[in-house]
Design a protein around this motif. Structure first.
Motif, PDB file in Angstrom:
ATOM      1  N   ARG A 110       0.859  -1.186   0.000  1.00 56.22           N
ATOM      2  CA  ARG A 110       0.000   0.000   0.000  1.00 56.22           C
ATOM      3  C   ARG A 110       0.890   1.230   0.000  1.00 56.22           C
ATOM      4  O   ARG A 110       2.003   1.200   0.515  1.00 56.22           O
ATOM      5  CB  ARG A 110      -0.969   0.004   1.185  1.00 56.22           C
ATOM      6  CG  ARG A 110      -0.351  -0.100   2.554  1.00 56.22           C
ATOM      7  CD  ARG A 110      -1.286   0.423   3.633  1.00 56.22           C
ATOM      8  NE  ARG A 110      -2.553  -0.261   3.748  1.00 56.22           N
ATOM      9  CZ  ARG A 110      -2.752  -1.421   4.372  1.00 56.22           C
ATOM     10  NH1 ARG A 110      -1.731  -2.036   4.914  1.00 56.22           N
ATOM     11  NH2 ARG A 110      -3.945  -1.957   4.460  1.00 56.22           N
ATOM     12  N   SER A 157       0.822   5.230   1.047  1.00 56.81           N
ATOM     13  CA  SER A 157       0.030   6.200   1.817  1.00 56.81           C
ATOM     14  C   SER A 157      -0.056   7.518   1.068  1.00 56.81           C
ATOM     15  O   SER A 157       0.648   7.746   0.085  1.00 56.81           O
ATOM     16  CB  SER A 157       0.655   6.412   3.189  1.00 56.81           C
ATOM     17  OG  SER A 157       1.765   7.281   3.079  1.00 56.81           O
ATOM     18  N   ARG A 158      -0.911   8.384   1.585  1.00 58.24           N
ATOM     19  CA  ARG A 158      -1.087   9.712   1.002  1.00 58.24           C
ATOM     20  C   ARG A 158       0.228  10.467   0.893  1.00 58.24           C
ATOM     21  O   ARG A 158       0.450  11.241  -0.018  1.00 58.24           O
ATOM     22  CB  ARG A 158      -2.030  10.486   1.920  1.00 58.24           C
ATOM     23  CG  ARG A 158      -2.907  11.466   1.259  1.00 58.24           C
ATOM     24  CD  ARG A 158      -3.915  11.965   2.263  1.00 58.24           C
ATOM     25  NE  ARG A 158      -5.237  11.439   2.009  1.00 58.24           N
ATOM     26  CZ  ARG A 158      -6.033  11.863   1.031  1.00 58.24           C
ATOM     27  NH1 ARG A 158      -5.645  12.817   0.234  1.00 58.24           N
ATOM     28  NH2 ARG A 158      -7.209  11.336   0.864  1.00 58.24           N
ATOM     29  N   GLU A 159       1.109  10.241   1.876  1.00 57.49           N
ATOM     30  CA  GLU A 159       2.392  10.949   1.878  1.00 57.49           C
ATOM     31  C   GLU A 159       3.500  10.152   1.182  1.00 57.49           C
ATOM     32  O   GLU A 159       4.667  10.516   1.255  1.00 57.49           O
ATOM     33  CB  GLU A 159       2.786  11.298   3.313  1.00 57.49           C
ATOM     34  CG  GLU A 159       1.979  12.476   3.831  1.00 57.49           C
ATOM     35  CD  GLU A 159       1.908  12.538   5.347  1.00 57.49           C
ATOM     36  OE1 GLU A 159       2.683  11.845   6.019  1.00 57.49           O
ATOM     37  OE2 GLU A 159       1.053  13.282   5.840  1.00 57.49           O
ATOM     38  N   LEU A 212       4.362   6.801   1.668  1.00 54.20           N
ATOM     39  CA  LEU A 212       5.029   5.714   2.392  1.00 54.20           C
ATOM     40  C   LEU A 212       4.548   4.393   1.818  1.00 54.20           C
ATOM     41  O   LEU A 212       3.348   4.140   1.746  1.00 54.20           O
ATOM     42  CB  LEU A 212       4.693   5.762   3.889  1.00 54.20           C
ATOM     43  CG  LEU A 212       5.324   6.884   4.702  1.00 54.20           C
ATOM     44  CD1 LEU A 212       4.783   6.867   6.124  1.00 54.20           C
ATOM     45  CD2 LEU A 212       6.840   6.741   4.726  1.00 54.20           C
ATOM     46  N   SER A 256       4.352   0.335   2.086  1.00 53.22           N
ATOM     47  CA  SER A 256       4.543  -0.770   3.030  1.00 53.22           C
ATOM     48  C   SER A 256       3.917  -2.048   2.501  1.00 53.22           C
ATOM     49  O   SER A 256       2.854  -2.031   1.876  1.00 53.22           O
ATOM     50  CB  SER A 256       4.000  -0.408   4.417  1.00 53.22           C
ATOM     51  OG  SER A 256       2.725   0.161   4.329  1.00 53.22           O
ATOM     52  N   THR A 312       8.229  -2.251   6.445  1.00 53.22           N
ATOM     53  CA  THR A 312       7.556  -1.162   7.158  1.00 53.22           C
ATOM     54  C   THR A 312       7.591   0.058   6.244  1.00 53.22           C
ATOM     55  O   THR A 312       8.303   0.039   5.254  1.00 53.22           O
ATOM     56  CB  THR A 312       8.270  -0.827   8.474  1.00 53.22           C
ATOM     57  OG1 THR A 312       9.621  -0.521   8.166  1.00 53.22           O
ATOM     58  CG2 THR A 312       8.223  -2.001   9.442  1.00 53.22           C
ATOM     59  N   GLY A 313       6.843   1.060   6.571  1.00 50.14           N
ATOM     60  CA  GLY A 313       6.705   2.207   5.662  1.00 50.14           C
ATOM     61  C   GLY A 313       8.030   2.840   5.241  1.00 50.14           C
ATOM     62  O   GLY A 313       8.816   3.278   6.081  1.00 50.14           O
TER      63      GLY A 313
END
Ligand code: FE2
Lengths: 276, 263
Positions: B42, B44-46, B48, B50, B73-74
């Motif tokens: 996935r 993330s919006r920023e 990241l 993971s 991890t991210g």
């Protein structure tokens, strides 16, 4: 407490899963780790995802991990101020931290260390909590932690200790049923007795988290699935009181959206069972 | 899409297409694209990245395995791509392309590479009056060929790429990169990735690639399928700073590559 009587079911917002949290069905509220947010949030520097959730009307509750209220060192008021600023930035009805210490003698343990359950330790904790409360714009809730070992010479049970803390400070309780289960497994705490002893009318909300068995020890990892036994403790709690909210904490090894959604659904099923 | 087949009859994977098109950074982007496509990571919006499962579950290639283990991890989007681009797994992919004769060790073009050609022409002109000058022509031409350098992708590699078109989003990344465009649409949009995420990647131009419309009737009736492989519609936007040559004979469909500039 006005405004948080029915938080519903929520999840810990983490930046890695921000889009997942936004997409998940049935997220009624979220928690943000206060230390992970920049202190200039009051100037509009909230993460975009948190802003979006707020716009949708989803309550965002700041959760702190570094106040070290159970420590002998004086409370670091800059940390309290930071927590308060975030509470104001997200319009939170309350904030929370743990009944623990994370620093001693200027050293950071990196862990949430349990407080010795003695009258003396309680006096120190009460003084720190009162100081924090005086410097916070909203009520403070305190969470029971998981302990791998107990301090010797404990004078009170964990439930009695928390009950007295509430009585003397008027704080709220954040009951982590995974921590309670961990203590039952690792140090022999009786969850039933714990729930009998704490003032359930001061329950702010509940944490649920996953963990894993390593031989005889249960590790509260927040990185594994929620065990049915932990939902069993939640069930026990819900049979005594309707919790204002129940929140799933996941901090690592984030599974698929589907798996997270099914954990939330399982939590909701337990809560709804007792609502009739 | 028409799966490109090399002269040896080997099918090119999306990662190989990425590597041949713009180097290891693009191959790393392609591996990440497949993982996002399959819901195995996935973002993330920023930005990241993971892994969704433990133990590199779901990886189908070495690059994917490498990407998953790095993003357990991210990790920032660009760092994931960089890390895979510089990995030993990527070196193995490069070696494989060398073994397949789709790539070769490149030789740098010398400054003034054209000068021996001028000499050759002069020698030819002089040869008409004094034939002995003709003897120098092959030597000058040899110099010219040597100094002109050699591209990393072989003729066979370029041929194999010729008919590749982006009919799915993973191949769109292989051909144009996350910050490129396909059919006028930002490739990042196909993955719901914001421009702020894809622009974390350093800019990397595609290698010059023969378009499917040149080489004598390569297009013909099948132009609808090869159209996205060349021409202005597939070229990168000016926002990502890349360019597209306007001529029909070649398309430098720009994009970006996550580092690993060398071949
Ligand atoms: Fe907790």
């Amino acid at each position: 407490m006005a405004g948080i009587t029915d938080l519903g079911v929520g999840i810990g917002w983490r930046s890695e899963i921000d889009l997942t949290v936004e997409r998940l069905p049935g997220v009624d509220f979220v928690e943000v780790v206060a230390e992970n947010l920049h202190s200039n949030v009051h100037r509009g520097h909230l993460p975009e995802s948190v802003t979006l959730l707020l716009e949708r009307g989803i309550p965002v509750l700041p959760h702190a991990v570094s106040l070290s209220l159970g420590g002998a060192d004086p409370v670091d008021l800059s940390r309290v101020e930071h927590l308060g600023k975030i509470a104001e930035a997200v319009g939170a009805p309350m904030v929370s931290d743990h009944v623990c210490f994370v620093r001693a003698g200027g050293l950071d343990s990196g862990h949430l260390m349990p407080v010795p359950r003695t009258k003396d330790a309680l006096d120190v904790l009460v003084a720190n909590v009162k100081l924090a409360q005086e410097n916070l714009p909203v009520p403070l809730a305190l969470e029971n932690v998981a302990a791998l070992l107990e301090w010797p010479d404990g004078e009170l049970s964990e439930g009695q200790f928390l009950a007295e803390l509430v009585e003397r400070t008027d704080c709220w309780l954040l009951v982590d049923v995974a921590n309670l289960y961990a203590n039952a497994r690792n140090i022999g705490t009786d969850p039933g007795r714990f729930l009998d002893e704490i003032p359930l009318e001061r329950l702010a909300y509940v944490h649920v988290a996953g963990g894993v068995d390593h031989g005889d020890v249960y590790h509260d990892t927040h990185a594994h699935a929620v065990l049915p036994e932990v939902l069993g403790v939640l069930d026990e709690l819900c049979s005594r009181v309707t919790p204002p909210g129940v929140l799933l904490e996941r901090d690592d090894n984030y599974p698929s959206d589907t798996e997270i959604a099914s954990e939330l659904a399982a939590i909701r099923a337990v809560v709804d069972k007792h609502r009739g | 899409m028409v799966t490109p087949v090399t002269s040896q009859g080997t099918r090119l994977s999306a990662e190989e297409i990425g590597y041949l098109t713009a180097g290891p950074g693009r191959a790393a982007e392609t591996a990440l694209a497949r993982l996002i496509d399959a819901g195995l990571v996935r973002v993330s919006r920023e930005g990241l990245v993971s892994a969704v499962h433990l133990n590199n579950h779901g990886a189908m290639t070495e690059l994917e395995r490498r990407t998953l283990s790095y993003a357990r991890t991210g990790v920032r989007f660009d760092q994931v791509v960089q890390s895979t681009a510089y990995s030993t797994e990527m070196k193995r992919l490069h070696q494989h392309l060398l073994d397949q004769k789709l790539m070769q060790q490149p030789r740098r073009r010398h400054e003034g590479w054209w000068f021996p050609l001028v000499i050759a022409i002069v020698l030819v002109l002089l040869g008409f009056s004094t034939p002995v000058f003709f003897l120098g022509v092959p030597i000058a031409l040899l110099f010219f060929v040597w100094q002109r350098g050699r591209k990393a992708v072989t003729q066979a590699g370029r041929e194999a790429l010729r008919h590749v078109v982006a009919t799915d989003r993973v191949h769109a990344v292989a051909l144009y990169g996350f910050c490129g465009k396909v059919n006028g649409r930002a490739v990042g949009d196909l993955f719901e990735l914001s421009q702020s995420i894809v622009k974390m990647l350093p800019l990397k131009q595609n290698r010059k690639r023969k378009s499917s419309s040149d080489g004598g009737g390569g297009c013909g009736s099948s132009c609808s399928s090869c159209g996205s492989g060349c021409g202005s519609s597939s070229c990168s936007s000016s926002s990502s700073g890349s360019s597209c040559s306007s001529g029909g004979s070649s398309c430098g469909g720009g994009g970006c590559g996550g580092g690993g500039g060398g071949d």
